[in-house]
Design an enzyme around this catalytic site. Structure first.
Site, PDB file in Angstrom:
ATOM      1  N   GLU A   1       0.819  -1.218   0.000  1.00 26.17           N
ATOM      2  CA  GLU A   1       0.000   0.000   0.000  1.00 26.17           C
ATOM      3  C   GLU A   1       0.854   1.269   0.000  1.00 26.17           C
ATOM      4  O   GLU A   1       0.751   2.128   0.883  1.00 26.17           O
ATOM      5  CB  GLU A   1      -0.944   0.004   1.202  1.00 26.17           C
ATOM      6  CG  GLU A   1      -1.978  -1.106   1.132  1.00 26.17           C
ATOM      7  CD  GLU A   1      -3.023  -1.032   2.238  1.00 26.17           C
ATOM      8  OE1 GLU A   1      -2.767  -0.376   3.259  1.00 26.17           O
ATOM      9  OE2 GLU A   1      -4.081  -1.643   2.083  1.00 26.17           O
TER      10      GLU A   1
ATOM     11  N   GLU B   1      -5.596  -8.328  -1.308  1.00 23.61           N
ATOM     12  CA  GLU B   1      -6.208  -8.096   0.013  1.00 23.61           C
ATOM     13  C   GLU B   1      -7.636  -7.655  -0.207  1.00 23.61           C
ATOM     14  O   GLU B   1      -7.887  -6.699  -0.948  1.00 23.61           O
ATOM     15  CB  GLU B   1      -5.515  -6.948   0.755  1.00 23.61           C
ATOM     16  CG  GLU B   1      -4.406  -7.332   1.667  1.00 23.61           C
ATOM     17  CD  GLU B   1      -3.903  -6.128   2.478  1.00 23.61           C
ATOM     18  OE1 GLU B   1      -4.712  -5.433   3.101  1.00 23.61           O
ATOM     19  OE2 GLU B   1      -2.682  -5.914   2.460  1.00 23.61           O
TER      20      GLU B   1
END
Ligand code: BG6
Length: 473
Positions: free
Chosen positions: A169, A370
């Site tokens: 991320e 995810e």
């Protein structure tokens, strides 16, 4: 009409971040990570936090946990190699052999179960020493220390790991900065200038990591990774639509723009120029970033929730953009969506929109690494967990992936749910549970760490066995 849905080699599985699950934070030579030490920091506000010294004790239970993944039929499992387990201080001359041996044993065990390891690098795990001594990725030296660390890891696992994720991320550092970049804002610079430095250093870190892995194994498949949270306009007024557009570009797309096109996009360059910010970009930096972009294999993302944002009536162009980029404008409830217990909007259709946006803009295969829902759960008397809300969350999201593939022609490589087992959330809450497997461990530190299959465990097993065709509960 025959609609193609999930390809036969689709990578079904789940993902975990090891700092949030392993525990054993000072065992076998491991150094502390920024996640381990974050507990006293102001970024962590929740009073129910527990700490990471035990977490799910995945360090000692990894075989049992992988057995459960194999039982569900996983084809792939994403985990992170904790930086401070390999290089306890981050600038150590030699790696910690016990750390490398630990992950090698884990990889061997996965391969023995026909599960492809997907290895993440930098997932809340910068050695705390690098944070304290160098201010993490704010420093260029740390970029090089990171590249050296990645080369050690890639070299050790070169014959065993095909899929790599350079940086978890990478676009989310404006939120949990210390956790994600191992740095804090120096007093003498503005937030915008600080973020500009972090943007460049983390992009350079990604690029150097990618090139290091590819130099060691040209066959490796390497991706960059972002969190994508679609931002909708608060209303159909043009100022709100414009604000959502700008916010999507800056917060969701900027990182991939750089990774895929090998340059900073004009909208970003112009923003920095108007602010009078110039980042120290060395001559060779942009060559490295460009070269890495030509070798990027696929895009990976996490997807949890969406947000809405409001525009403004500011006359000054720069103020207008700066106000749009202020996340306070995104704190609105979307009246059309339900939320989880933590107020996260549940938006399966937003995932289809995300996949389409990314594929049409970048034309690269996409790996969802995810996606999941946190639920505060307790074991029933009969030791079961009826997590129908989790099943429903997954049903909606997987159905939308299927539509993106079959209706929209998006190339999706795989889907990794978050997560196989319960673990500590990014805010160190055990009660925010994500797993298909319940871990008997509570925020107060009690619990015998036994593993229990939830209802979703059996449901996901069926989904994988039918290659996503049977999503019924
Ligand atoms: C992602 C992170 O941001 O979201 C994970 O990569 C994290 O590490 C996940 O656990 C869910 O967020 P949270 O705050 O509920 O743990």
């Amino acid at each position: 009409m025959n609609n193609q849905s999930f390809p036969h080699n689709f990578l079904w599985g789940a993902a975990l971040s090891n700092v949030q699950a392993e525990g054993a934070i000072q065992e076998d030579g491991k150094g502390l990570s920024v996640y381990d030490t974050l507990i006293a920091h102001q970024e962590i506000k929740n009073s129910t936090q527990s700490n990471s010294d035990v977490a799910s004790d995945h360090y000692h239970h990894y075989k049992e946990d992988i057995d459960l993944m194999a039982e569900m039929g996983f084809k792939a499992y994403r985990f992170s190699v904790i930086w401070s387990r390999i290089h306890p201080h981050g600038d150590d001359e030699e790696p910690n052999e016990k750390g490398l041996a630990y992950y090698e044993a884990m990889i061997d065990y996965l391969l023995s179960k026909n599960i492809q390891p997907v290895v993440s690098l930098v997932h809340f795990d910068m050695p705390d020493y690098l944070f304290k001594t160098y201010n993490g990725f704010y420093s260029r030296e740390v970029v090089d220390l990171y590249a050296k660390h990645v080369a050690v890891v890639a070299n050790r696992f070169k014959h065993k790991v095909k899929y790599w994720i350079t940086y978890n991320e990478i676009n989310t550092f404006p939120h949990l900065t210390r956790l994600i970049t191992g740095s804090i804002q120096p007093e003498n610079i503005s937030t915008q200038a600080y973020h500009a430095v972090l943007t460049h250093h983390t992009q350079l870190a990604h690029a150097k990591a990618l090139l290091a892995i590819k130099a060691i194994n040209p066959q490796a498949q390497v991706s960059g990774m972002i969190n994508y949270g679609v931002i909708y306009p608060y209303s159909s007024q043009a100022k709100d639509v414009y604000a959502a557009y700008v916010m999507n570009e800056f917060s969701n797309l900027l990182s991939f723009d750089v990774m895929v096109f090998g340059n900073y996009p004009k909208y970003y360059q112009s923003y920095l120029k108007n602010l009078g910010i110039s980042v120290d970009i060395h001559n060779e930096d942009m060559e490295i970033i460009k070269l890495a972009s030509s070798k990027l294999d696929f895009l990976s993302l996490s997807y949890y929730q969406t947000a809405i944002t409001k525009g403004n009536d500011l006359e000054d162009g720069l103020e207008e953009i700066d106000d749009i980029l202020n996340i306070k404008n995104m704190r609105h409830k979307n009246p059309h969506l339900d939320t989880n217990e933590w107020g996260w909007h549940i938006d399966p259709k937003g995932l289809r929109l995300t996949l389409n946006t990314l594929y049409r803009r970048y034309n690269k295969p996409i790996f969802i690494v995810e996606n999941g829902i946190g639920i505060d759960e307790e074991l029933n008397q009969d030791l079961t967990i009826e997590d129908d809300a989790r099943i429903s969350y997954y049903q909606g999201h997987i159905k939308n992936i299927k539509d993106a593939i079959s209706q929209d022609g998006v190339e999706v490589m795989g889907y990794l749910a978050w997560a196989p087992i319960d673990f500590l959330s990014s805010h160190k809450e055990m009660r925010k549970r994500y797993g298909f497997v319940y871990i008997n461990r509570k925020d107060d530190g009690t619990g015998d760490l036994k593993r229990y299959r939830k209802k979703s465990f059996y449901w996901y097993k069926k989904v994988i066995a039918t290659n996503g065709e049977d999503l019924s509960n």
